[in-house]
Design an enzyme around this catalytic site. Sequence first.
Site, short mmCIF file in Angstrom:
data_model
loop_
_atom_site.label_atom_id
_atom_site.label_comp_id
_atom_site.label_asym_id
_atom_site.label_seq_id
_atom_site.Cartn_x
_atom_site.Cartn_y
_atom_site.Cartn_z
N TYR A 1 0.85 -1.20 0.00
CA TYR A 1 0.00 0.00 0.00
C TYR A 1 0.88 1.24 0.00
O TYR A 1 1.89 1.28 -0.69
CB TYR A 1 -0.98 -0.05 1.17
N ARG B 1 -9.87 10.54 -7.25
CA ARG B 1 -8.95 11.24 -6.35
C ARG B 1 -8.07 10.20 -5.65
O ARG B 1 -8.26 9.89 -4.49
CB ARG B 1 -9.72 12.07 -5.32
N LYS C 1 -6.11 -2.25 -0.73
CA LYS C 1 -6.85 -2.04 0.51
C LYS C 1 -7.42 -3.35 1.04
O LYS C 1 -7.38 -3.62 2.25
CB LYS C 1 -7.98 -1.05 0.25
N GLU D 1 -13.83 4.50 -1.38
CA GLU D 1 -12.41 4.87 -1.30
C GLU D 1 -12.03 5.83 -2.44
O GLU D 1 -12.33 5.58 -3.61
CB GLU D 1 -11.55 3.61 -1.39
N ASP D 2 -11.36 6.90 -2.08
CA ASP D 2 -10.74 7.82 -3.05
C ASP D 2 -11.73 8.37 -4.08
O ASP D 2 -11.46 8.38 -5.28
CB ASP D 2 -9.55 7.15 -3.74
N ASP E 1 -13.60 5.50 4.03
CA ASP E 1 -12.39 5.48 4.85
C ASP E 1 -11.63 6.79 4.79
O ASP E 1 -11.00 7.19 5.77
CB ASP E 1 -11.48 4.32 4.43
N ASP E 2 -11.68 7.49 3.66
CA ASP E 2 -10.98 8.77 3.55
C ASP E 2 -11.56 9.78 4.54
O ASP E 2 -10.82 10.60 5.09
CB ASP E 2 -11.10 9.33 2.13
N ASN F 1 -0.71 11.65 1.51
CA ASN F 1 -0.08 10.49 0.89
C ASN F 1 0.03 10.69 -0.61
O ASN F 1 -0.78 11.41 -1.20
CB ASN F 1 -0.91 9.23 1.17
#
Length: 563
Positions: free
Chosen positions: A108, A161, A179, A250-251, A273-274, A417
Amino acid sequence: MSNNNNENNNNIEINEKIGKSEHLLHLSVFNKDTAFTENERKSLKLRGLIPPAIETLEQQCSRALSQLRGFETMIEKYIYLSSLQDRNQTLFYSLLMNNLVETLPIVYTPTVGEACVKFAHNWRVAQGMYFASEDKGSIRSMLDNWPREQVDIIVVTDGSRILGLGDLGANGMGIPIGKLSLYVAGAGFNPARTLPCLLDFGTNREELLNDPEYLGMKHNRVTGEEYYSLVEEFVEAVYDKWPNVLVQFEDFSNDHAFDLLDIYRNKHLCFNDDIQGTGAVILSGYINCLKLQNIDPKDAKLVFIGAGSAGVGVADTIVSWFETQGISTEEARSKFYFVDSRGLVTADRGDKLASHKVRYARTDNDGKQAKDLLDIIKLVKPNGLIGLSGQSRIFHEDHIKEMCSFIDNPVIMALSNPTSKAECTAEQAYTWSEGKAIFCSGSPFDPVEINGKTIVPGQGNNMYIFPGLGFGAYLCKAKTITEPMIVAAAESLANSVNQDQLDSGCVYPKLDGIRDISSNVAVAVIKKAREQNLTTLDIPDDELKEWIISKSYKPCYTEYSHI
């Protein structure tokens, strides 16, 4: 073909019809490579198809680790581990879990960022499922193409993103794949019942649209009502096929992430999760930072650099915790000062604020607008800076020195990140503060030696939270994942750091104990779900952890027999 040991998540039933026994060697869920026993080789007609030596899983891991260490670059190591996962799932997870500190930065962040950028060029084997905007009306029937009957968890992205790298389109599939590996290694989800998904609604990145090797749809992103109707079709199709599945978003870009969470968080077992995972892990670290600073939550003030989904998600979660400390919502929000590309976020700045920023817009600025971060630090005098901007090295020496002028040990969280996007490095934070800063990052940094002392930087890694949060919610079949459940997860993580660790400046535990950490987080989540009447699970509290561990996948080989 049958598997003689079918208990819980540790082993996988072989109930698929396999045309030829040698196909076992090409099915990663079942393949044991050189670990097939003599009896298996005879009964399954594998003799001559693999080398004669019979090895244990431990022997295979030793060879795989040597092979991994033989590669020079992180992306080469990533490709090796991906290939191993495609060949022998059990060996992959055994290697991952027994060498987590070494392999996590490969699987990751930070390496997954480079892997996503190069995803199409390095593509080898299909993993997961892709749903394009052109598939509208067919998503439910397409889900029936997935070869596994049961799916426990889905991680889905639209690639808009990816980390701090922006719109990567279909190249973003590397994120759900990576993930889910962490959900398995970190908590114990059964890898055979995980599903990475990519919603390919186009990309606005010209270099991808013009790349002949790009594997996604080559048109600009779908927007507006068409976008939301496609996501709605996907979500409803998923829960129609697998009613108890956990979906993790996610993202997704800021213009959709909050809206989608608001639409589905109270309807289905899902979370982002973000927004929520990041919020929980940073809350956990911040709880311990306050202990080290000896500051009462009522006296805390934070400056956030970056007002996107992650930054506001962190603030929302800290607000929820402040409320448990007797602080009102309004007072809690007043402790946060958000800075975006236009400066301090205020209600009278003159621009139209995104809806998620409005609740944190300052109204006490007397019409004055502050743009420079140093000026804002001097104005606010916060006890910490939280960077979630995606902007590399925007924390400067004068910012850190100014923080040290009014607080002995300022909190400096450079959380963007991958590592290349961090707001400052660990070495910069410690050098500029003369070793006084309490530093945390999103991706790992090497230890820093300063004033004759070696300091190990803290890493606010979401892996501390999302595996246990997701596993606990899934196992107890919670109706939804609520803010109190997320705060309970954060408090559990904070409490896993003992006093000796705190005294040495650590605000997070060692990651190599992630299974135990995740089990404790899952216990806290289940207890809170039960408190909120969101689950009917009736296992006594003192038996929960043992029960959770019994449900956790552990990589091991079992005996196969031919029918």
